[in-house]
Design a protein around this motif. Structure first.
Motif, short mmCIF file in Angstrom:
data_model
loop_
_atom_site.label_atom_id
_atom_site.label_comp_id
_atom_site.label_asym_id
_atom_site.label_seq_id
_atom_site.Cartn_x
_atom_site.Cartn_y
_atom_site.Cartn_z
N UNK A 3 58.49 44.73 -25.37
CA UNK A 3 57.27 43.93 -25.34
C UNK A 3 56.27 44.50 -24.35
N UNK A 4 56.76 45.01 -23.23
CA UNK A 4 55.88 45.54 -22.19
C UNK A 4 55.26 46.87 -22.58
N UNK A 5 56.03 47.73 -23.24
CA UNK A 5 55.55 49.08 -23.53
C UNK A 5 54.74 49.18 -24.81
N UNK A 6 54.91 48.21 -25.72
CA UNK A 6 54.18 48.24 -26.98
C UNK A 6 55.11 48.07 -28.17
N UNK A 7 54.70 47.22 -29.09
CA UNK A 7 55.52 46.91 -30.26
C UNK A 7 54.81 47.43 -31.50
N UNK A 8 55.55 48.08 -32.36
CA UNK A 8 54.98 48.63 -33.60
C UNK A 8 54.85 47.51 -34.64
N UNK A 9 53.60 47.21 -35.02
CA UNK A 9 53.31 46.22 -36.05
C UNK A 9 52.66 46.93 -37.24
N UNK A 10 52.46 46.21 -38.32
CA UNK A 10 51.88 46.82 -39.52
C UNK A 10 50.47 47.34 -39.28
N UNK A 11 49.74 46.70 -38.34
CA UNK A 11 48.37 47.14 -38.06
C UNK A 11 48.28 47.96 -36.78
N UNK A 12 49.38 48.56 -36.38
CA UNK A 12 49.35 49.47 -35.23
C UNK A 12 50.27 49.01 -34.11
N UNK A 13 50.36 49.85 -33.09
CA UNK A 13 51.20 49.56 -31.94
C UNK A 13 50.38 48.73 -30.94
N UNK A 14 50.99 47.68 -30.41
CA UNK A 14 50.28 46.84 -29.45
C UNK A 14 50.11 47.58 -28.13
N UNK A 15 49.08 47.19 -27.39
CA UNK A 15 48.85 47.77 -26.08
C UNK A 15 49.91 47.27 -25.10
N UNK A 16 50.14 48.00 -24.02
CA UNK A 16 51.11 47.54 -23.02
C UNK A 16 50.79 46.11 -22.57
N UNK A 17 51.82 45.32 -22.40
CA UNK A 17 51.67 43.91 -22.02
C UNK A 17 52.55 43.60 -20.82
N UNK A 18 52.33 42.45 -20.24
CA UNK A 18 53.22 41.96 -19.19
C UNK A 18 54.15 40.94 -19.83
N UNK A 19 55.43 41.08 -19.59
CA UNK A 19 56.41 40.17 -20.19
C UNK A 19 57.53 39.91 -19.20
N UNK A 20 57.93 38.66 -19.11
CA UNK A 20 59.09 38.33 -18.28
C UNK A 20 59.78 37.10 -18.83
N UNK A 21 61.06 37.02 -18.59
CA UNK A 21 61.84 35.86 -19.00
C UNK A 21 61.71 34.80 -17.91
N UNK A 22 61.27 33.60 -18.29
CA UNK A 22 61.14 32.52 -17.31
C UNK A 22 62.53 32.02 -16.92
N UNK A 23 62.77 31.80 -15.64
CA UNK A 23 64.11 31.39 -15.21
C UNK A 23 64.50 30.00 -15.70
N UNK A 24 63.51 29.16 -16.00
CA UNK A 24 63.78 27.82 -16.51
C UNK A 24 62.62 27.39 -17.39
N UNK A 25 62.83 26.44 -18.28
CA UNK A 25 61.73 25.99 -19.15
C UNK A 25 60.57 25.44 -18.32
#
Length: 203
Positions: free
Chosen positions: A91-113
């Motif tokens: 998710x951070x580095x870029x995900x390949x979708x049908x309309x192109x690769x997404x730009x780098x993003x910030x992603x983290x798993x939240x420790x609790x809801x």
């Protein structure tokens, strides 16, 4: 100074003021006559929730919504399953979708809801599959991008809440409510008109 509205869009509400099919719209929540002529700066899908900014100023709308302005948008995303380090890196580095690769993003798993109200209606749940929450920040706006990103990483989105656009935050605004803020845009520099001078020729 331009007044804007920071609205917490509930689930199953269209980002428009009218609908011929009788579905819920912004008009069900923003009823004050003084805000007629305000329109969303950007959009949220009907099945998404969270921060929506409205303005009656076209320049402000452009500054907030246009992709060239690259305002970061942060989401809380409830997904099916628990993403591992590999999925977070994807998710951070870029995900390949049908309309192109997404730009780098910030992603983290939240420790609790996050401390938020239950959705009405509640999300689907499966006893054998846990759910978890991600915080995801993107700088572009492909159609249903966040949902497609998590699905491509193997963790379908169950609930999606936008909590920040640029420096504006959802904060403690309850679903269906809004608060006002102001924006100050510097005056655009106007170029002085060019004057054509003709050289005088000696006769």
């Amino acid at each position: 100074m331009t007044e804007i509205l920071l609205f917490h869009k509930p689930y199953d509400v269209l980002c428009q003021f009218t609908d011929s099919d009788g579905r819920k719209t912004l008009a069900d929540f923003i009823k004050e006559p003084r805000y007629r002529g305000f329109y969303p700066a950007g959009r949220l899908d009907r099945d998404s929730e969270g921060l929506l900014i409205l303005t009656n100023d076209g320049q402000v709308q452009h500054r907030i919504a246009h992709p060239s302005m690259k305002l970061n948008k942060t989401y809380w995303v409830q997904v099916e399953g628990v993403p591992d380090t590999q999925a977070i890196n994807q998710l951070q580095s870029g995900v390949s979708l049908k309309d192109g690769v997404t730009k780098p993003a910030k992603a983290r798993l939240l420790p609790s809801p996050p401390q938020i109200d239950e959705r009405d209606p509640p999300i689907r749940s499966r006893k054998t599959i846990p759910t978890s929450w991600l915080e995801l920040t993107i700088s572009e706006g492909k159609n249903r991008q966040v949902r497609r990103m998590t699905a491509a990483a193997g963790f379908p989105t169950l609930r999606l809440i936008r909590v920040q656009i640029g420096h504006w935050k959802l904060g403690q605004i309850s679903a269906g409510d809004f608060k006002t803020d102001t924006v100050h845009l510097p005056a655009s520099k106007q170029k002085s008109p060019k004057t054509n001078f003709r050289k005088k020729h000696k006769s």
